[in-house]
Design a protein around this motif. Sequence first.
Motif, short mmCIF file in Angstrom:
data_model
loop_
_atom_site.label_atom_id
_atom_site.label_comp_id
_atom_site.label_asym_id
_atom_site.label_seq_id
_atom_site.Cartn_x
_atom_site.Cartn_y
_atom_site.Cartn_z
N VAL A 29 1.29 -1.07 -0.25
CA VAL A 29 -0.17 -0.18 -0.07
C VAL A 29 0.79 1.47 0.23
N THR A 42 -7.80 3.05 0.00
CA THR A 42 -6.29 2.96 0.01
C THR A 42 -5.76 2.41 -1.64
N HIS A 66 -2.16 -7.41 -0.73
CA HIS A 66 -2.55 -5.63 -1.26
C HIS A 66 -4.01 -5.72 -0.56
N SER A 70 -4.93 -3.02 2.94
CA SER A 70 -5.56 -1.36 2.41
C SER A 70 -6.43 -1.84 4.30
N HIS A 74 -6.45 1.19 7.14
CA HIS A 74 -7.41 1.32 8.15
C HIS A 74 -6.94 1.43 8.79
N THR A 112 -8.47 0.74 -3.54
CA THR A 112 -9.09 -0.37 -3.15
C THR A 112 -10.25 0.22 -2.06
N THR A 130 -10.58 -4.52 -5.43
CA THR A 130 -9.90 -3.42 -6.33
C THR A 130 -9.75 -2.98 -7.47
#
Length: 149
Positions: A29, A42, A66, A70, A74, A112, A130
């Motif tokens: 990320v 993200t 990924h 993400s 968060h 994403t 995504t």
Amino acid sequence: MAENLLHHPITSHEEIINLIPQKEPFVFVDTLFEYTSLTGVTGFTVPEKNVLLDGNKLAESGLIEHMAQSMSLHRGYQGSLSGQTKPKTGFIGVIKTVEIFALPEVGEKLKTYVQILHEIMNVTSVSARTENERGVVIATSEMKTVTVE
């Protein structure tokens, strides 16, 4: 719909690294665009020297990582809002579903969208979608992540 609590996207590599437990070369990320208590957006530009490349494309495992990171980003931002100075460690507990429609190429920008579905103790059920830079959905997933205290 909840209000985005970010005043501007976080794009600084140093800030992102401080919000997630993962470290180079396993960082998937590079941007936090939006944050609410239950959702986040993200970004990730697939680097030329990524450890999970298959030729010039991000491998399936890289795309799944990924999406998981993400969620980690968060959570890391959520923790920073509550005064945590170090992100909590976590891992993928269960992948309920994953669909991969296309693999992104080196240099491609991903966005994403994560949404927390349920949370019980240290287990969080999350969905992720995504998209590539053209707004085409390339992957979706639902997984459970476990946060370690």
